[in-house]
Design an enzyme around this catalytic site. Structure first.
Site, PDB file in Angstrom:
ATOM      1  N   ASP A  98      13.239 -37.951  28.993  1.00  0.00           N
ATOM      2  CA  ASP A  98      14.622 -37.504  28.810  1.00  0.00           C
ATOM      3  C   ASP A  98      15.386 -38.646  28.147  1.00  0.00           C
ATOM      4  OD1 ASP A  98      15.104 -39.386  30.700  1.00  0.00           O
ATOM      5  OD2 ASP A  98      15.941 -38.022  32.179  1.00  0.00           O
ATOM      6  N   SER A  99      16.647 -38.413  27.815  1.00  0.00           N
ATOM      7  CA  SER A  99      17.392 -39.371  26.993  1.00  0.00           C
ATOM      8  C   SER A  99      17.991 -40.500  27.794  1.00  0.00           C
ATOM      9  CB  SER A  99      18.535 -38.641  26.294  1.00  0.00           C
ATOM     10  OG  SER A  99      19.489 -38.227  27.264  1.00  0.00           O
ATOM     11  N   GLY A 100      18.054 -40.359  29.107  1.00  0.00           N
ATOM     12  CA  GLY A 100      18.782 -41.314  29.939  1.00  0.00           C
ATOM     13  C   GLY A 100      20.191 -40.838  30.237  1.00  0.00           C
ATOM     14  N   GLY A 101      20.652 -39.841  29.498  1.00  0.00           N
ATOM     15  CA  GLY A 101      22.030 -39.372  29.669  1.00  0.00           C
ATOM     16  C   GLY A 101      22.322 -38.910  31.091  1.00  0.00           C
ATOM     17  N   PHE A 102      21.420 -38.128  31.648  1.00  0.00           N
ATOM     18  CA  PHE A 102      21.698 -37.585  32.985  1.00  0.00           C
ATOM     19  C   PHE A 102      21.897 -38.707  34.004  1.00  0.00           C
ATOM     20  CE2 PHE A 102      20.491 -36.075  37.185  1.00  0.00           C
ATOM     21  CZ  PHE A 102      21.336 -34.987  37.304  1.00  0.00           C
ATOM     22  N   ASP A 162      23.038 -36.972  25.479  1.00  0.00           N
ATOM     23  CA  ASP A 162      24.148 -36.030  25.617  1.00  0.00           C
ATOM     24  C   ASP A 162      25.155 -36.533  26.633  1.00  0.00           C
ATOM     25  OD1 ASP A 162      22.233 -35.806  27.630  1.00  0.00           O
ATOM     26  OD2 ASP A 162      22.648 -33.710  28.010  1.00  0.00           O
ATOM     27  N   GLN A 193      24.651 -28.167  25.753  1.00  0.00           N
ATOM     28  CA  GLN A 193      25.559 -28.285  26.903  1.00  0.00           C
ATOM     29  C   GLN A 193      26.577 -27.139  26.867  1.00  0.00           C
ATOM     30  OE1 GLN A 193      25.317 -29.976  29.531  1.00  0.00           O
ATOM     31  NE2 GLN A 193      23.931 -31.695  29.082  1.00  0.00           N
ATOM     32  N   ASP A 235      11.247 -28.839  34.108  1.00  0.00           N
ATOM     33  CA  ASP A 235      10.869 -29.972  34.947  1.00  0.00           C
ATOM     34  C   ASP A 235      11.772 -30.013  36.147  1.00  0.00           C
ATOM     35  OD1 ASP A 235      12.867 -32.514  34.829  1.00  0.00           O
ATOM     36  OD2 ASP A 235      13.029 -31.327  33.003  1.00  0.00           O
ATOM     37  N   CYS A 269      -3.519 -20.935  49.197  1.00  0.00           N
ATOM     38  CA  CYS A 269      -3.350 -22.034  48.236  1.00  0.00           C
ATOM     39  C   CYS A 269      -4.708 -22.647  47.929  1.00  0.00           C
ATOM     40  CB  CYS A 269      -2.401 -23.088  48.787  1.00  0.00           C
ATOM     41  SG  CYS A 269      -2.156 -24.470  47.648  1.00  0.00           S
ATOM     42  N   CYS A 276      -5.135 -25.697  46.556  1.00  0.00           N
ATOM     43  CA  CYS A 276      -5.016 -27.142  46.317  1.00  0.00           C
ATOM     44  C   CYS A 276      -5.992 -27.932  47.194  1.00  0.00           C
ATOM     45  CB  CYS A 276      -3.583 -27.620  46.545  1.00  0.00           C
ATOM     46  SG  CYS A 276      -3.185 -28.004  48.267  1.00  0.00           S
ATOM     47  N   CYS A 291      -4.952 -28.008  50.980  1.00  0.00           N
ATOM     48  CA  CYS A 291      -5.207 -26.775  51.742  1.00  0.00           C
ATOM     49  C   CYS A 291      -6.701 -26.489  51.886  1.00  0.00           C
ATOM     50  CB  CYS A 291      -4.488 -25.597  51.088  1.00  0.00           C
ATOM     51  SG  CYS A 291      -2.693 -25.730  51.256  1.00  0.00           S
ATOM     52  N   HIS A 316       0.072 -30.645  47.441  1.00  0.00           N
ATOM     53  CA  HIS A 316       0.265 -29.229  47.741  1.00  0.00           C
ATOM     54  C   HIS A 316       1.490 -28.653  47.010  1.00  0.00           C
ATOM     55  CE1 HIS A 316       0.760 -25.424  49.757  1.00  0.00           C
ATOM     56  NE2 HIS A 316       2.023 -25.763  49.923  1.00  0.00           N
TER      57      HIS A 316
HETATM   58 ZN   LIG Z   1      -2.011 -26.261  49.119  1.00  0.00          ZN
END
Ligand SMILES: [Zn+2]
Length: 429
Positions: A95-99, A175, A227, A308, A346, A348, A351, A377
């Protein structure tokens, strides 16, 4: 490859903005829609790269703000770029760092909302009051490092230089955020600044890509960030401006980020305005979405290709685990002698190998293995849900609508799910 990025649409759901496709970068392909794992400080917290691969993540996103402060963009460049530094060789976003500049630097909680923004001619005149952590000017923004209080200037050009040094495949343009308290005038001002900064960032990005060409290095891609908060006219204007922005050289954005924070109920309107306006042939990334599985369904249904979110790992470290029947807190006493997996359905590692009782024990005993197993998980749960969404869209509209109804009803219960099913065709609500 001789381009920074290639995007191909595979299938669509007629009458909606939903689509599947592929984003191709110099570090490989992302099948979309895709969940992009949060790797804020060049690590998906608690997980090794082998674990990230095993849970099916196709790509991760790191944060320019965090990396510029520690270990520094120059150090990452000296390592050969972030792929080499992390030894992670799949597509990577920054990301740009803006947030972070605005959310960590601005510190809304200290009573400093967007009305505190001031515009002064020269950065040398910038004076920050003791409680003011960031300050917006025409050229960029002054902020204070949350690590040591250093006063730092960030501009669209500096953000691009940092991102190119870090060297991810896909960058975001710098931004200006607004506070949830901002009024229309402030939102408009921030959007206009965002647009001016987007153009300046794109110009610098092009120059930096020319240097990569000369050095025989990979090209890097840049997404413009839309935005406009919850205001329809601003969102339409922002998506229109960034979607059409073309430099004299012919350069355009390779794709788009969608900024802002939303409740899931707000996504259909905002994404219809934005994704209905942006060019169809470029990928769209929903930045920092919320913690709700409903966001994944609504994001995909309303035309986002990637998302994300830091929530899956953050919640995992708090013991909040996703199951197909809703979220549970593994620290709860009722799991003390529960010898089932977190979720029967699940697939994973956690699990497949461990019980709720064992996980609860690890959390109660503050054993770090508990954080790892919980993170595996939650990340797998989200990655797999988006995998299923992609498969269902490819299989046809009815498959998608049915999966959406079943998943959300199981997860939220029928009453709450109805809020998210309102946009489905009548027979699938
Ligand atoms: Zn799991």
């Amino acid at each position: 490859m001789d381009k920074a990025l290639d995007f191909t649409i595979k299938n669509k759901i007629p009458g909606t903005l939903a689509r599947t496709g592929t984003i191709t970068t110099p570090h490989g392909v992302i099948q979309t829609p895709a969940y992009i794992g949060a790797a804020t400080a060049a690590t998906m917290k608690t997980l090794t790269n082998a674990e990230i691969d095993e849970l099916g993540a196709q790509s991760i996103l790191s944060n320019t703000y965090h990396l510029m402060l520690r270990p520094g963009a120059n150090l990452i460049a000296a390592a050969g770029g972030i792929h080499q530094f992390m030894n992670y060789h799949k597509p990577l976003y920054t990301d740009s760092g803006g947030f972070q500049v605005f959310s960590l630097g601005m510190a809304y909680k200290k009573g400093l909302d967007a009305t505190s923004h001031t515009t002064k001619g020269s950065s040398e005149n910038a004076v920050m009051s003791p409680d003011q952590l960031s300050k917006v000017e025409k050229d960029g923004v002054w902020f204070k490092s949350h690590l040591n209080g250093d006063r730092i200037f960030m501009s669209p050009e500096i953000s691009m230089e940092l991102q190119h040094k870090i060297g991810a495949d896909i960058h975001m343009s710098f931004d200006q955020l607004t506070s949830p308290l901002s009024g229309r005038e402030q939102i408009k001002e921030a959007m206009d600044t965002t647009h001016a900064w987007a153009k300046r960032g794109l110009i610098r990005h092009e120059e930096l890509n020319q240097q990569h060409v000369a050095a025989g290095e990979n090209l890097q891609a840049l997404f413009g960030v839309v935005q406009g908060a919850r205001e329809e006219d601003f969102r339409l204007e922002s998506a229109g401006f960034l979607g059409e922005l073309t430099l004299e050289t012919g350069a355009q954005f390779d794709g788009f980020g969608i900024g802002g924070t939303f409740q899931p109920e707000e996504l259909p309107d905002v994404l219809t305005w934005v994704n209905g306006t942006l060019p169809e042939n470029k990928p769209r990334h929903l930045l920092g979405m919320g913690a709700q599985p409903a966001d994944l369904f609504l994001g995909a249904e309303f035309g986002c290709d990637t998302f994300d979110c830091v929530a899956p790992t953050r919640q995992a470290r708090n013991g909040a685990l996703y199951t197909y029947g809703g979220r549970i807190n593994i620290k709860n006493l009722k799991f003390a002698e529960d010898f089932q997996p977190i979720d029967q359905n699940c697939d994973c590692y956690t699990c497949q190998h461990h019980t709720r009782a064992y996980l609860r024990h690890l959390f109660k005993a503050n054993e770090t293995t508990g954080l790892v197993l919980a993170s595996i998980h939650n990340e797998r749960f989200v990655v797999r849900t988006v995998e299923e969404i992609r498969q269902k869209i490819n299989a046809g509209p009815e498959q998608f609508w049915q999966y959406k109804k079943e998943f959300l009803t199981d997860y939220y219960g029928a009453e709450r799910a109805a809020d998210f099913l309102a946009t489905s065709p009548e027979e699938w609500r």
